[in-house]
Design a protein around this motif. Structure first.
Motif, mmCIF file in Angstrom:
data_model
loop_
_atom_site.group_PDB
_atom_site.id
_atom_site.type_symbol
_atom_site.label_atom_id
_atom_site.label_comp_id
_atom_site.label_asym_id
_atom_site.label_seq_id
_atom_site.Cartn_x
_atom_site.Cartn_y
_atom_site.Cartn_z
ATOM 1 N N THR A 153 -5.537 68.282 58.241
ATOM 2 C CA THR A 153 -4.484 67.462 57.623
ATOM 3 C C THR A 153 -3.334 68.324 57.118
ATOM 4 O OG1 THR A 153 -6.360 66.127 56.825
ATOM 5 C CG2 THR A 153 -4.160 65.478 56.105
ATOM 6 N N SER A 157 0.579 68.942 58.828
ATOM 7 C CA SER A 157 1.729 68.706 57.951
ATOM 8 C C SER A 157 2.723 69.854 57.977
ATOM 9 C CB SER A 157 1.261 68.535 56.496
ATOM 10 O OG SER A 157 0.349 67.472 56.363
ATOM 11 N N LEU A 259 9.432 68.679 62.299
ATOM 12 C CA LEU A 259 8.182 67.967 62.589
ATOM 13 C C LEU A 259 8.365 67.019 63.774
ATOM 14 C CD1 LEU A 259 7.088 67.308 58.916
ATOM 15 C CD2 LEU A 259 5.842 68.721 60.569
ATOM 16 N N VAL A 271 5.439 60.890 63.883
ATOM 17 C CA VAL A 271 6.291 61.227 62.743
ATOM 18 C C VAL A 271 7.125 59.996 62.417
ATOM 19 C CG1 VAL A 271 8.117 62.724 61.890
ATOM 20 C CG2 VAL A 271 6.331 63.664 63.387
ATOM 21 N N HIS A 290 -0.452 60.110 61.069
ATOM 22 C CA HIS A 290 0.889 59.642 60.711
ATOM 23 C C HIS A 290 1.484 60.616 59.700
ATOM 24 C CE1 HIS A 290 0.271 55.052 61.785
ATOM 25 N NE2 HIS A 290 0.059 55.859 62.799
ATOM 26 N N ILE A 291 2.716 61.013 59.942
ATOM 27 C CA ILE A 291 3.372 61.987 59.062
ATOM 28 C C ILE A 291 4.710 61.436 58.588
ATOM 29 C CG2 ILE A 291 4.344 64.321 58.907
ATOM 30 C CD1 ILE A 291 2.365 65.206 61.044
ATOM 31 N N VAL A 304 5.982 66.397 52.346
ATOM 32 C CA VAL A 304 5.459 65.945 53.638
ATOM 33 C C VAL A 304 4.145 65.219 53.376
ATOM 34 C CG1 VAL A 304 4.663 66.633 55.929
ATOM 35 C CG2 VAL A 304 6.461 67.962 54.764
ATOM 36 N N TYR A 305 4.068 63.960 53.804
ATOM 37 C CA TYR A 305 2.834 63.186 53.664
ATOM 38 C C TYR A 305 2.170 63.051 55.031
ATOM 39 C CZ TYR A 305 4.535 61.760 49.058
ATOM 40 O OH TYR A 305 4.980 61.758 47.761
ATOM 41 N N ALA A 306 0.882 63.277 55.076
ATOM 42 C CA ALA A 306 0.166 63.095 56.339
ATOM 43 C C ALA A 306 -1.162 62.415 56.075
ATOM 44 C CB ALA A 306 -0.069 64.436 57.026
#
Lengths: 342, 342, 342, 342
Positions: A153, A157, A259, A271, A290-291, A304-306
């Motif tokens: 994860t 990211s 990204l 993304v 999903h990022i 950055v969220y993943a």
């Protein structure tokens, strides 16, 4: 043509997840299953949700017949894994889901796992299993080391940001919220429903989580210099999933662009548009990632969220993806399942 | 050859479940999607977990183009459903997931749903969608009425016991424990996480649950006499699944034997060994039904336990199973997914 | 004046619940705590949620000093409990939360618990701890046997109906939905969050649940004849609470009237208006019981619904209520806490 | 002597929580309740868990009789709150739980809440309700503005570190994991059990959460210079509780020492031993705060973890604590409840 695979350590959650994925995989079939403590039982006794499937019985590893087995998924505890893999027939390809072959530097292994590696020669040939970044090596490998689920994860990211000065490599904080299935099926007080429901708390705090070894190795390799991130997971009251918030210093638009460019052609990694954020359940029980990227107030800060499913893309789904490559099958075969929602 | 299907009312949970199942179905593809309040949006906006799929946009029903559509899944509210289906092109086969065409007697419809039926002619040709009991009629039908999810759970538990004097037909109590997704996605106070988590309670008590209409119809038809069971559901804090406990008077071994015989050849229905009981999560997100029989203390009392996933076998999975039959595809196609566990 | 109490087996959930209740009880204080495996630890290590309290350390039972202790709550496993209580100083009153002294007939004990009772003399003096039905005996008792939590829920539902021909005593089915904390804090696979969340299933099926011993004893005593109910619990994914549905044959209005009359003066038991049903969370973490009665379709059938908190009214709250009586304190003292909602 | 209080907006979760706390508070009693949409109902209809209490009916605000009311808890939405409070009788003390009087600078209010303040004179006299830092002012105030629940969690974590150069004031990141009850009881799709269970995701990302206004105000005031932290909450599938991880640059030992010193005498705030971390459930349904400090790898980095219950210490418990001070009662009165666990 269907390839026959063995699953060693099939009684754990990653073993059951492998069986689930293979159930509808057109190119793989389960040829053998092992489970030490539960040897002699049918898989349907250990996991009644699989009772509709026609599966081989659980046997001890030493009783396994590897003739006809093309590839072996090894879902054993670390340390056990290296001993077992060293004894497997040479012609059998191996995807190891344990931590045993993830760290290339043997002293790193000893540092994070507390004892010397017992199969250093095997270690040398092992390829790190983060498919999107080691695709070619994996396709030609005999032994692939599946990544840690938290490691995956964080790496998804941030790996594309390690070059080109997009972010400050000395100031990265990763805060993960993780579901409980990563802790496995062994009964422990802190994993009880009564303890965890309506509860959440950090664990492995203070730079002690073992997946830091993978972060250090992969981020440093990608950056061409030593990179040490700060990382702490928080256990949340849910079964599957990981959400990582990576706090970085850099221009949010540049982060998003890097990204988006890196993953433009990836079938499993999405993304999101700038400013949108993912949710853990949006990739539940699948191989998708999903990022999202968010610009923070103040200049030069971004997050950055993943999200991914720890048992699937973080472990067994990744393993099947790698097996597809190793066996010459299409990379996405058997893995385009849609998430279960709600 | 791939058949193109439309989903009307795609923004509800059964709509999303249909898309999930079709995602890996080799014989079906989504040709059109409708959703009134969310018309104009992409399915990925309404359900971001489906963003990896290439889906048609959500449009109003009147904007749908049915040319090229072989079959239409209708996941609209009852009453709306009958009006919409009456206007569909004649050549389009229909699987209706609403309650509108389940009850053959129009006065029953009016009694349970509170208003007269507006498409009585259509009602006559509709086939009740409990696949395992109406397989041949469904294969030749133009309009199939999907069953209620609770109705399906109770019917699978007891229909094979209606004949031959196996149980006392005048003393049947069905106690169901049901997950919350059956109540849909419309925001209501009692469906909030804060209200339902750590909570459970009966609802539609006192013989008022509408699925009693289906029970009365099908049990009476099978028995050849009027049968009225007692039934109450309890809402439990979980998203998917139904567990039915059916309390009957009869010899437990005979009950087990009748069920085992009835379902011996069924691909989706598993009768457990005598005395074993099912768990809701063992069929999660699949089209399977697990049924167990227990002998109670005292003579002549038995309990039949059955579990299924309300959104899948209880609704959208059943709909796909029926569509397979109507389109001449293998009945199990696209439905042999293994449960997601844990 | 404050009474000092000891809690034996304080490391379990009922032990922690006793401490919680005593924390704000004006007439009780914790004088001693025992816990065998966790002896030597502070209560705050075992239960960090109690760290704001000034509590005695956990010691082994043999190290306890009973001077100054007025009453002892015994929250030990059955079989252990009888051995320990036999050795307590004579002047110490005892509320036992185990099953050891619930069954008056020693052969019943042996039947349900699988071994002979080791303290038959103590058994004779023990009073069954269902406060609302044994109030006077409890006030004068030295040893009170707390009821089973499921037993309490069923007994409150039906005891007032055992006389006067209100219901058919030969046709009673109790279907309970119970939270997981009743199973305790010992790690077991089936109690893990990953196993139980999104899952529910019956257990102890086929007339095997041990609380049937209490039902048989108390219902038969109240009825003046042998009464054997049918009872099965279903584990639901929640921590606290029990909901019992008791299916009976009798006039619903008469059932409601009998219950309303029986509990009219009870501070903890609320009979809802006819036709209303309770919810498990409405009594969460309290000593309250809510009871509702529903008329079923068909003539002469009714359902009694009752909810209570298994750790509080079903165990530790009941124990405090009994201790209040035994020590001459007001019965409701320390127990009028309002439920935690949501 | 008992003080009579009114609760305006009693039908929300903070209103119900106030009633719960007052139920066992020896110095307060509920004299009046208002709720606009539910006026005319009994509180027991809106919240059946409170049916054992003897409470006044819910009426419209304009129907309230304030004679005999000593203090008014105002649990109304922001904007409504300021209008209502401006009309209250002068002699009635007020604890406002909304956001209306938290921000001293009227332009800050307009910035974060999107419209001009309608009661600027009242704003001037309002005291910020973070009890441990405004104790004396609160004791003498007529109007106290309860803090945001997230704001309280972050302020308790960091306020004592704003002076003396303990941490770098320009590099603070607060990552919170929050339960869902803070979002209230109004039905919204994203708050449904089906949506949130097994799900978690960030929200109000990118520096948009309104509690940032409180952070900026209070941190800047304490530091004597402008301080702007970075803050994002993540919604987790649980009902009550907040866990804040505050990532700071500074010596961990010094951070721990500063916090331990600041809270040494506080009855509700516990600083854990160095290196220990709190869990959300350890303070459930209480007024306690647990704070832990962890040294991170790398030099000069530390993390402060804090937990509290959003409805209690973050809102209604804090309100009662402030009311105690305003009415001359002992500050902890009615608030020493032990957490409900498990």
């Amino acid at each position: 043509m269907t390839h026959s695979v063995a699953i060693l350590g099939a009684s754990g959650y990653t073993g059951a997840e492998l069986v689930r994925l293979i159930a509808t995989h057109p190119g793989l079939e389960v040829g053998a299953l092992s489970a030490d403590r539960k040897a002699g039982m049918a898989m349907a006794e250990v996991y009644p949700h699989l009772r509709h499937m026609d599966l081989p019985p659980l046997v001890r590893i030493e009783e396994l017949d590897f003739s006809g087995i093309d590839l072996c998924f090894c879902a054993l505890p670390h340390a056990t894994s290296q001993a077992v893999i060293a004894e497997l027939p040479e012609g059998v390809k191996v995807v190891d889901l344990s931590a045993d072959f993830r760290l290339r530097d043997l002293s790193d292994y000893e540092k994070w796992y507390g004892k010397p590696h017992s199969a250093p020669e095997l270690q040398k040939e092992a390829v790190y299993g983060l498919t999107e970044f080691y695709r070619d090596e994996i396709a030609g490998a005999r032994l692939v080391a599946g990544t840690g689920c938290n490691a995956a994860t964080g790496l998804f990211s941030l790996l594309p940001l390690m070059k080109g000065g997009v972010i400050d490599l000395d100031d990265i904080i990763i805060d993960m919220k993780v579901g409980v299935s990563g802790a496995g099926r062994s009964p422990k007080e802190n994993l009880l429903h009564a303890e965890l429901s309506e509860n959440w708390h950090p664990y492995s705090v203070g730079g002690k989580h073992r997946h830091l070894g993978e972060f250090d190795q992969e981020f440093s390799k990608a950056a061409g210099r030593r990179v040490e991130v700060q990382f702490t997971p928080t256990l949340v009251p849910a079964n599957r999933g990981i959400l990582a918030a990576s706090y970085v210093k850099g221009d949010a638009e540049a982060v998003h662009a890097a990204l988006a460019a890196a993953y433009a052609e990836e079938p499993f990694i999405v993304v999101l548009p700038m400013g949108e954020v993912p949710a853990a359940k949006h990739v539940r029980a699948t191989n998708f990632v999903h990022i999202g990227v968010v610009k923070e107030r103040g200049s030069g800060r971004a997050t950055v969220y993943a999200v991914l499913d720890n048992l699937c893309k973080g472990s067994s789904g990744q393993a099947v993806q790698n097996a597809n490559l190793m066996l010459g099958l299409p990379e996405t075969e058997g893995l385009m399942l849609a998430p279960v929602y709600p």
